[in-house]
Design an enzyme around this catalytic site. Structure first.
Site, PDB file in Angstrom:
ATOM      1  N   SER A  42       0.950  -2.974  -0.880  1.00 21.89           N
ATOM      2  CA  SER A  42       0.793  -1.645  -0.282  1.00 21.89           C
ATOM      3  C   SER A  42      -0.441  -0.893  -0.788  1.00 21.89           C
ATOM      4  CB  SER A  42       2.039  -0.804  -0.548  1.00 21.89           C
ATOM      5  OG  SER A  42       2.292  -0.736  -1.935  1.00 21.89           O
ATOM      6  N   ASP A 327       2.823   9.510  -3.133  1.00 22.03           N
ATOM      7  CA  ASP A 327       4.284   9.461  -3.060  1.00 22.03           C
ATOM      8  C   ASP A 327       4.803   8.990  -4.422  1.00 22.03           C
ATOM      9  OD1 ASP A 327       3.842   6.708  -3.052  1.00 22.03           O
ATOM     10  OD2 ASP A 327       4.212   6.472  -0.907  1.00 22.03           O
ATOM     11  N   HIS A 330       2.443   5.432  -4.992  1.00 28.67           N
ATOM     12  CA  HIS A 330       1.063   5.138  -4.593  1.00 28.67           C
ATOM     13  C   HIS A 330       0.079   6.242  -4.967  1.00 28.67           C
ATOM     14  CE1 HIS A 330       3.709   2.808  -1.849  1.00 28.67           C
ATOM     15  NE2 HIS A 330       2.900   1.852  -2.275  1.00 28.67           N
TER      16      HIS A 330
END
Ligand SMILES: *[C@@H]1O[C@H](CO)[C@@H](O)[C@H](O)[C@H]1NC(C)=O
Ligand SMILES: *[C@@H]1O[C@H](CO)[C@@H](O)[C@H](O)[C@H]1NC(C)=O
Ligand SMILES: *[C@@H]1O[C@H](CO)[C@@H](O)[C@H](O)[C@H]1NC(C)=O
Ligand SMILES: *[C@@H]1O[C@H](CO)[C@@H](O)[C@H](O)[C@H]1NC(C)=O
Length: 365
Positions: A42, A327, A330
């Site tokens: 991610s 978040d 991240h």
């Protein structure tokens, strides 16, 4: 003309078109490498999960709120670290997402295969739903190499092209966060000590990097795992102020062995160059963080759901450039810029070993 001659003629015309497009890019200002391929999770995903059955997707607001195209699937407010590195290399546009790619021009300049929740191990992240693990990312690259070879007509030409490219590989975080430290879903922590687990991971990673080499990669960046024990998610599990040291200690075994793997690969594959980027040290450097104006390092900027991802269209913190985390997991664009600058340009061999990205791309192999 016979079918054979027609095919030859077609392939020649395609080559002419290719040469013209390369010449056009010279006029615009040639990037420092002709192509950049990205493998990862991610931290680098730019939309590969958008059509997969998984909540690990970021193609909705407020993700992308500071990105020119808005939400794309990037797990941050703006650009990712590899977006910045592509900019530093002189690419006009970000490297396109594999899942959305049409047409050959994009492909020869590189593709991004990264997928949120993916790991070195096939099963990593599977409790979340679908992802494209590293083995599958390599298979996708294999098919790209085939298509590039057919575009260029000759195997020799595509080999020459592919060996000039830069390859960035960054996996491992989820083998901890979405495997080893999820004993409810995965048996690995019962089967292995942290040090044994790191060895098992690196053994598999080593094979995967030899496969990437077989597909023509000669300049490879291997990104270590960052301080997974210091994300707002991990901090909330401890007492809200200190990092989860058991997590940080476990990934440091992985990072030490990854650095040794870089030495091993450079000794074994003498016509290639691998470098190690110390994400753990780089992401935790307090002086850089303060210098960049980042003031909040332990809390997330957007309100989050049960997966630690931003809640759809619920707004963000007031000043996104002052937050290290977007978040629960991240980094913000502000943090990604620090990481990218250091990986590209650091002169400290504990950040980038044995060379930084700027030096790697200048190497004549
Ligand atoms: C809680 O945080 C403090 C630092 O603020 C630290 O000294 C202490 O060891 C932590 N306690 C636990 C149980 O983690
Ligand atoms: C947001 O943060 C930046 C960087 O620290 C600062 O220059 C700016 O004044 C801040 N803006 C507001 C509205 O607080
Ligand atoms: C890298 O360092 C050089 C020399 O110090 C500097 O001119 C250049 O702007 C830096 N590049 C990036 C992307 O930080
Ligand atoms: C290089 O980085 C390491 C680890 O962050 C640090 O301890 C060391 O002081 C740095 N060396 C120089 C010359 O900046």
């Amino acid at each position: 003309m016979s079918t054979n001659e027609t095919a030859k003629w077609m392939s020649m015309m395609i080559n002419v078109v290719f040469v013209i497009s390369v010449l056009q890019s010279c006029v615009r200002g040639e990037p420092k490498v002709p192509c950049f391929f990205i493998f990862g999770d991610s931290l680098a995903d730019n939309g590969n999960n958008n059509r997969l059955r998984t909540p690990a997707r970021a193609n909705y607001e407020p993700y992308g709120i500071d990105f020119p195209q808005g939400p794309t699937g990037r797990f941050t407010n703006g650009r990712t670290t590899v977006d910045f590195i592509a900019e530093f290399l002189g690419f006009e546009d970000p490297i396109p997402c594999y899942a959305n790619t049409k047409g050959f021009k994009n492909m020869v300049r590189g593709l991004n295969y990264a997928s949120a929740s993916a790991g070195v191990r096939d099963e990593t992240g599977s409790h979340m739903g679908e992802n494209v693990n590293l083995n599958k990312q390599l298979l996708n690259h294999k098919s790209t190499v085939k298509r590039i070879t057919s575009i260029m007509g000759l195997k020799r030409l595509s080999r020459q092209h592919l060996q000039k490219c830069l390859y960035s590989v960054g996996l491992g975080s989820n083998d901890y966060l979405m495997n080893y430290f999820q004993p409810k879903f995965y048996p690995t922590s019962k089967r292995y000590t942290p040090e044994q687990y790191a060895s098992v991971l690196i053994k598999q990673y080593s094979k995967q990097m030899k496969t990437l080499y077989k597909y023509g990669a000669r300049k490879v960046v291997l990104n270590g795992v960052g301080q997974v024990g210091c994300t707002p998610s991990s901090i909330s599990i401890t007492n809200g102020s200190t990092c989860a040291e058991n997590m940080n200690n476990a990934v440091q075994f992985f990072n030490q062995k990854l650095k040794s793997l870089v030495d091993h690969l450079n000794t074994k594959l003498t016509d290639a160059k691998f470098i190690y980027v110390d994400m753990f040290g780089i992401s935790g450097s307090p002086s850089e963080v303060t210098a960049a104006g980042i003031k909040v390092t332990k809390a997330n900027c957007c309100p989050v759901d049960e997966f630690g991802q931003c809640v759809r269209s619920k707004g963000t913190c007031q000043n996104r450039s002052e937050y290290a985390f977007w978040d629960l997991f991240h980094p913000t664009e502000a943090s990604n810029l620090i990481i990218a600058r250091k990986s590209y340009n650091s002169s400290n061999s504990s950040d980038t070993y044995p060379a930084n990205i700027r030096h790697l791309v200048q190497l004549r192999l």
